[in-house]
Write an enzyme that holds these catalytic residues in place. Structure first.
Site, PDB file in Angstrom:
ATOM      1  N   GLY A 234       0.777  -1.239   0.000  1.00 17.84           N
ATOM      2  CA  GLY A 234       0.000   0.000   0.000  1.00 17.84           C
ATOM      3  C   GLY A 234       0.804   1.282   0.000  1.00 17.84           C
ATOM      4  O   GLY A 234       0.213   2.367  -0.018  1.00 17.84           O
ATOM      5  N   GLU A 274       4.107  -6.478   1.798  1.00 17.94           N
ATOM      6  CA  GLU A 274       3.704  -6.959   0.463  1.00 17.94           C
ATOM      7  C   GLU A 274       3.580  -5.811  -0.527  1.00 17.94           C
ATOM      8  O   GLU A 274       2.488  -5.536  -1.032  1.00 17.94           O
ATOM      9  CB  GLU A 274       2.322  -7.633   0.546  1.00 17.94           C
ATOM     10  N   PRO A 275       4.657  -5.098  -0.817  1.00 20.05           N
ATOM     11  CA  PRO A 275       4.522  -3.977  -1.750  1.00 20.05           C
ATOM     12  C   PRO A 275       4.349  -4.438  -3.194  1.00 20.05           C
ATOM     13  O   PRO A 275       4.921  -5.453  -3.597  1.00 20.05           O
ATOM     14  CB  PRO A 275       5.841  -3.213  -1.589  1.00 20.05           C
ATOM     15  N   GLY A 276       3.566  -3.696  -3.935  1.00 22.29           N
ATOM     16  CA  GLY A 276       3.413  -3.955  -5.361  1.00 22.29           C
ATOM     17  C   GLY A 276       3.772  -2.669  -6.107  1.00 22.29           C
ATOM     18  O   GLY A 276       4.879  -2.506  -6.625  1.00 22.29           O
ATOM     19  N   ARG A 277       2.840  -1.738  -6.075  1.00 26.35           N
ATOM     20  CA  ARG A 277       2.975  -0.472  -6.805  1.00 26.35           C
ATOM     21  C   ARG A 277       4.328   0.210  -6.593  1.00 26.35           C
ATOM     22  O   ARG A 277       4.980   0.626  -7.550  1.00 26.35           O
ATOM     23  CB  ARG A 277       1.875   0.478  -6.331  1.00 26.35           C
ATOM     24  N   ARG A 312      -6.455   2.855 -15.106  1.00 22.01           N
ATOM     25  CA  ARG A 312      -6.397   3.631 -13.854  1.00 22.01           C
ATOM     26  C   ARG A 312      -7.038   5.027 -13.951  1.00 22.01           C
ATOM     27  O   ARG A 312      -7.813   5.401 -13.077  1.00 22.01           O
ATOM     28  CB  ARG A 312      -4.956   3.744 -13.342  1.00 22.01           C
ATOM     29  N   TYR A 316     -10.087   5.185 -11.427  1.00 20.73           N
ATOM     30  CA  TYR A 316      -9.830   5.850 -10.132  1.00 20.73           C
ATOM     31  C   TYR A 316      -9.527   7.340 -10.298  1.00 20.73           C
ATOM     32  O   TYR A 316      -8.982   7.963  -9.377  1.00 20.73           O
ATOM     33  CB  TYR A 316      -8.621   5.219  -9.429  1.00 20.73           C
ATOM     34  N   CYS A 343     -14.735   3.255 -27.348  1.00 24.81           N
ATOM     35  CA  CYS A 343     -15.980   3.961 -27.638  1.00 24.81           C
ATOM     36  C   CYS A 343     -16.722   4.371 -26.365  1.00 24.81           C
ATOM     37  O   CYS A 343     -17.909   4.081 -26.204  1.00 24.81           O
ATOM     38  CB  CYS A 343     -16.880   3.094 -28.509  1.00 24.81           C
ATOM     39  N   GLU A 344     -16.036   4.994 -25.460  1.00 22.60           N
ATOM     40  CA  GLU A 344     -16.672   5.503 -24.237  1.00 22.60           C
ATOM     41  C   GLU A 344     -16.057   6.858 -23.903  1.00 22.60           C
ATOM     42  O   GLU A 344     -14.829   7.023 -24.017  1.00 22.60           O
ATOM     43  CB  GLU A 344     -16.427   4.541 -23.061  1.00 22.60           C
TER      44      GLU A 344
HETATM   45  N1  LLP Z   1      -1.392  -7.073  -0.423  1.00 24.48           N
HETATM   46  C1  LLP Z   1      -2.726  -7.207  -0.607  1.00 24.48           C
HETATM   47  C2  LLP Z   1      -3.480  -8.169   0.202  1.00 24.48           C
HETATM   48  C3  LLP Z   1      -3.375  -6.417  -1.567  1.00 24.48           C
HETATM   49  O1  LLP Z   1      -4.677  -6.544  -1.747  1.00 24.48           O
HETATM   50  C4  LLP Z   1      -2.613  -5.499  -2.339  1.00 24.48           C
HETATM   51  C5  LLP Z   1      -3.263  -4.667  -3.351  1.00 24.48           C
HETATM   52  C6  LLP Z   1      -1.230  -5.410  -2.116  1.00 24.48           C
HETATM   53  C7  LLP Z   1      -0.658  -6.217  -1.140  1.00 24.48           C
HETATM   54  C8  LLP Z   1      -0.334  -4.486  -2.884  1.00 24.48           C
HETATM   55  O2  LLP Z   1      -0.656  -3.147  -2.704  1.00 24.48           O
HETATM   56  P1  LLP Z   1       0.277  -1.993  -3.338  1.00 24.48           P
HETATM   57  O3  LLP Z   1       1.614  -2.046  -2.637  1.00 24.48           O
HETATM   58  O4  LLP Z   1       0.426  -2.273  -4.775  1.00 24.48           O
HETATM   59  O5  LLP Z   1      -0.481  -0.758  -3.082  1.00 24.48           O
HETATM   60  N2  LLP Z   1      -5.729  -1.426  -9.058  1.00 24.48           N
HETATM   61  C9  LLP Z   1      -5.507  -0.417  -8.050  1.00 24.48           C
HETATM   62  C10 LLP Z   1      -4.780  -0.943  -6.848  1.00 24.48           C
HETATM   63  C11 LLP Z   1      -5.422  -2.181  -6.242  1.00 24.48           C
HETATM   64  C12 LLP Z   1      -4.666  -2.746  -5.079  1.00 24.48           C
HETATM   65  C13 LLP Z   1      -5.195  -4.068  -4.687  1.00 24.48           C
HETATM   66  N3  LLP Z   1      -4.503  -4.708  -3.628  1.00 24.48           N
HETATM   67  C14 LLP Z   1      -4.770   0.763  -8.680  1.00 24.48           C
HETATM   68  O6  LLP Z   1      -4.507   0.725  -9.878  1.00 24.48           O
HETATM   69  O7  LLP Z   1      -4.507   1.757  -8.020  1.00 24.48           O
END
Ligand code: LLP
Length: 419
Positions: A234, A274-277, A312, A316, A343-344
């Site tokens: 997050g 658990e970082p993603g973004r 995105r 959002y 087409c939106e």
């Molecule tokens: N762990 C869990 C359980 C999650 O549900 C998520 C993201 C993450 C880790 C990773 O979060 P991050 O570090 O990436 O913020 N599609 C949306 C974001 C959806 C996030 C869903 N869960 C966007 O484009 O902003």
């Protein structure tokens, strides 16, 4: 990683047009150097935590392999993500199978793969216990706790509020662990939480971890031996500015909270994140070509990528920086709205941006597209997905071929009577 030379966008040492010659547009382009820089930054700042890469952000196998090789675990949310994570070579001891609605098939596959589970309900606990017993396996689990913490972000990606569909309410969590201790073939070893995504303040994370320690102290009394506290991902990035995540701003207060919290416990669970973004967003651009420019209510620039490839902004209202890749040094003159081919009316990638004069045949690069970009793409409007490329110094590799119209029909079957 992304710079300009003679007015043209460079990805590491590669001119964007060299890539376009091979892949056409649109195309997602990732800088390996930037990815490895982010990895190092997290390893330095969060050296006290174990890191699980949130595969949902970007499940390109090459990118996943780079994480696996750098010692990351993986947060997976489906059978497909589990399959990809195993293929990429993540250590299965540190693959956590998350999700609020896992099918029996997914649970069985996770159990057989020997990964850990984050359990979202008591109902799911009993299903896992039953399937594990049938397989003759024992499964290590954490419960996903809903801590009821509010964090400033888009409502669609806030997950820690009591109104959210995720997790077990904090008030019911001890009961859940008691049930897990009683149930066969499951061993509770962790606590899992995730309060949302694109959160820029550190306070909600500190509250979250404090709450997890309160629960951990209660669990010790029940005799649960905790191996990990997983506080989820997050960490937000600066989409409006330089695209960076201020990692130290998060890691330092979290480290302090961890040290204080561990003093309350007899066991010494690891902290997991658990970082993603924050690991992948700013490693990647979406490069798109201008098909037409028109002066209407606004100056519209019609490009060949829309919410089929980057949802995105439509979903959002997200902001992504844009540049004209072949006019990097030209002065910004006019306001333009970048519209996709779908087409939106909602298919707008960027609104009212001051850019150099744009013409048909120019290229627009959309920044910070590495997280939840290709991963959320679709074939809507009959548009095959584009290619993905990894740049490595002066070289580049196509890491995913672009789809063709054949991919639109690959799984379709026409009933005989309509032949
Ligand atoms: N762990 C869990 C359980 C999650 O549900 C998520 C993201 C993450 C880790 C990773 O979060 P991050 O570090 O990436 O913020 N599609 C949306 C974001 C959806 C996030 C869903 N869960 C966007 O484009 O902003």
């Amino acid at each position: 990683m992304f710079s300009s030379k003679d007015g043209r966008l460079l990805i590491e040492e590669v001119d964007f047009e060299e890539i376009v010659e091979k892949t056409g547009t649109p195309v997602y382009i990732t800088s390996r150097k930037k990815l490895e820089e982010n990895i190092r930054l997290f390893q330095e700042s969060f050296g006290f935590a174990r890191m699980l890469y949130a595969v949902k952000a970007n499940n390109n196998l090459t990118i996943m392999k780079i994480f696996a090789r750098n010692g990351f675990g993986a947060d997976v949310f489906s059978l497909g993500e589990l399959y990809l994570a195993l293929l990429a070579g993540f250590d299965r001891n540190f693959i956590l199978f998350n999700g609020n609605s896992k099918s029996d098939e997914e649970i069985e596959a996770g159990i057989k793969a020997g990964v850990k589970f984050s359990v979202d309900s008591l109902d799911e606990l009993y299903t896992i216990s039953e399937i594990a017993q049938n397989c003759g396996r024992e499964v290590k689990i954490a419960f996903r706790v809903n801590p009821d913490i509010s964090a400033e972000t888009h409502p669609k990606i806030a997950t820690g509020l009591k109104t959210s569909k995720f997790g077990i309410p904090a008030e019911q969590i001890l009961e859940a662990y008691e049930a897990a201790v009683q149930a066969g073939a499951v061993v509770p070893v962790g606590i899992h939480c995730h309060i949302g995504s694109q959160i820029r303040d550190v306070e909600p994370f500190v509250h979250e971890l404090e709450k997890m320690f309160e629960i951990a102290a209660e669990l010790e009394k029940l005799g649960v031996r905790l191996e990990f506290l997983d506080m989820g991902g997050g960490f937000g990035i600066d989409y409006e500015g330089d695209g960076e995540c201020r990692v130290e701003k998060f890691s330092q207060p979290i480290k302090k909270t961890l040290e204080n919290g561990l003093q309350m416990l007899k066991s010494k669970p690891e902290l997991w994140i658990e970082p993603g973004r924050s690991l992948v967003a700013n490693t990647t651009i979406l490069l798109t070509r201008v098909n037409a420019v028109k002066k209407a209510y606004k100056n519209f620039v019609a490009v060949d990528a829309g919410f089929n490839l980057l949802i995105r902004p439509a979903m959002y209202d997200s902001y992504h920086r844009v540049v004209v890749a072949n006019k990097m040094e030209k002065p910004a003159e006019e306001l333009y709205t970048i519209a996709g081919p779908i087409c939106e009316s909602g298919d707008i990638l960027a609104k009212d941006r001051k850019l150099p004069k744009v013409k048909r045949g120019d290229y627009i690069a959309v920044f910070d597209a590495g997280a939840y970009g290709f991963a959320m793409s679709s074939q809507y409007n009959g548009r095959p997905r584009c290619a993905e490329v990894l740049v490595d110094g002066g070289l580049f590799h196509i890491t995913r071929e672009k789809e063709t119209v054949g991919d639109l029909i690959a799984r379709q079957r026409i009933p005989e009577e309509l032949f």
